[in-house]
Design a protein around this motif. Sequence first.
Motif, mmCIF file in Angstrom:
data_model
loop_
_atom_site.group_PDB
_atom_site.id
_atom_site.type_symbol
_atom_site.label_atom_id
_atom_site.label_comp_id
_atom_site.label_asym_id
_atom_site.label_seq_id
_atom_site.Cartn_x
_atom_site.Cartn_y
_atom_site.Cartn_z
ATOM 1 N N ASN A 152 -4.405 -4.897 8.473
ATOM 2 C CA ASN A 152 -4.020 -3.945 9.521
ATOM 3 C C ASN A 152 -3.345 -4.736 10.629
ATOM 4 O O ASN A 152 -3.980 -5.525 11.318
ATOM 5 C CB ASN A 152 -5.242 -3.221 10.097
ATOM 6 N N TRP B 67 -1.337 0.457 9.650
ATOM 7 C CA TRP B 67 -1.297 -0.274 10.910
ATOM 8 C C TRP B 67 -2.654 -0.294 11.604
ATOM 9 O O TRP B 67 -3.121 -1.334 12.047
ATOM 10 C CB TRP B 67 -0.247 0.338 11.833
ATOM 11 N N SER B 68 -3.326 0.871 11.692
ATOM 12 C CA SER B 68 -4.534 0.939 12.532
ATOM 13 C C SER B 68 -5.751 1.558 11.843
ATOM 14 O O SER B 68 -6.705 1.932 12.515
ATOM 15 C CB SER B 68 -4.238 1.707 13.819
ATOM 16 N N GLU C 292 2.089 5.020 9.991
ATOM 17 C CA GLU C 292 1.089 3.974 9.756
ATOM 18 C C GLU C 292 1.567 2.973 8.712
ATOM 19 O O GLU C 292 1.396 1.754 8.869
ATOM 20 C CB GLU C 292 -0.230 4.614 9.302
ATOM 21 N N ARG D 86 5.089 1.151 10.028
ATOM 22 C CA ARG D 86 4.873 0.195 11.117
ATOM 23 C C ARG D 86 4.226 -1.075 10.590
ATOM 24 O O ARG D 86 4.606 -2.192 10.968
ATOM 25 C CB ARG D 86 4.017 0.820 12.211
ATOM 26 N N ASN D 87 3.242 -0.928 9.693
ATOM 27 C CA ASN D 87 2.592 -2.108 9.123
ATOM 28 C C ASN D 87 3.556 -2.879 8.225
ATOM 29 O O ASN D 87 3.583 -4.116 8.238
ATOM 30 C CB ASN D 87 1.351 -1.690 8.336
#
Length: 281
Positions: free
Chosen positions: A123, A152-153, A168, A171-172
Motif C-alpha cells: 500500500n 493505495w490505502s 485506489e 494511484r498505487n
Amino acid sequence: MSRRRMLLLAATVVAGGAVTAADWIYDRPQHALAGQPAPSHSSSALAGTTAKPALSPPQSPRILPPPDPRHRVRLPANGVLSRLPANDDTMALTVDDGVSSEVVRDYIHFARDTGVRLTFFLNGVYRSWTENRDELRPLVDSGQIQLGNHTWSHPDLTTVSRSRIRDELTRNDRFVKDTYGVNTAPYFRPPYGKHNTSVDAVAADLGYTVPTLWSGSLADSTVITEDYIVTMANQYFTPQMIVLGHLNHAPVTHVYGQLVDIIRARHLRTVTLNDVFLPPH
C-alpha cells in the motif's frame, strides 16, 4: 556459541495447534472474527524488544534457487489465484501492507541474507515504501522481490464506488512505477481478500486480471506471539501454497531463523509469482 547460532541450530518443532485452511477468512484468524480470544500467548513475547532477526550466518548454505524460467506456465483461466500449480517443491511467501518501516526493512534484509524470494503486495500510502526504497530497489531489479498492487490505502473494495476502486489501483500503480520502475500488473490483492464481479471488472480494465488470494497464512495481521507464527509456518510452508504474511508487526522479524530452517528442512523452493507464471499476452 552465539545466540544467533543457537537459534539457527534449534529444531523448529511445534506440537499441536493445527489449523486448517477452512479456519481462515480473508487475512484474520477465525477466532478473531468470532470475537473469541486468540490462542494463549506469553506476555513477554508481545513486549517491546530490540532483538535482531535471527538470520542464517553467511557461511550457511542458501536456500534452493528459483526454478528454470523455461518451466513457467500460463496463468489460471478463471483469473483468481490462490495456489501454485502442482509441483513438489515450490512455495510463494507473499507479504502485505507495509505499516511498519522497520518490518519492511527487516524483511528486505531477510531476503538479502538468505536468498528467500518474496512478493510484496504494498500500500503506497505508507512511508515505509519511500524510506526503504534504496535498499529494496536492487532486489526488485534482480527479481528476487516482486511487487504487487494491494491498493493505495487498503479499503474494502466491495464497499466503495467503481471510481474509488479505479483510483485506489491506479494511484498505487503510479506510485510503484515512479518509485521502483516496475509494473505490478496483472497481480492485485484485494484488501481482506474481498472482491466481486464489479471489483474484478474495474481491475481487469486497468490490466489487473489476476485477483491474488492465498492458501495459508502466518496469521500476523494483528500482533501475535513468535511461537504462534512458527506454528503457522509449520502448518502452511508446504508445496503449492501461497502463504500470506504482513509487513506490520515486529514478532515475525524475530523468527526469521526458524522460518528459513523450515524452508530448508522441507527442501522448498521459494518463488515469486513471476518465477512461476508466464506474463499475460
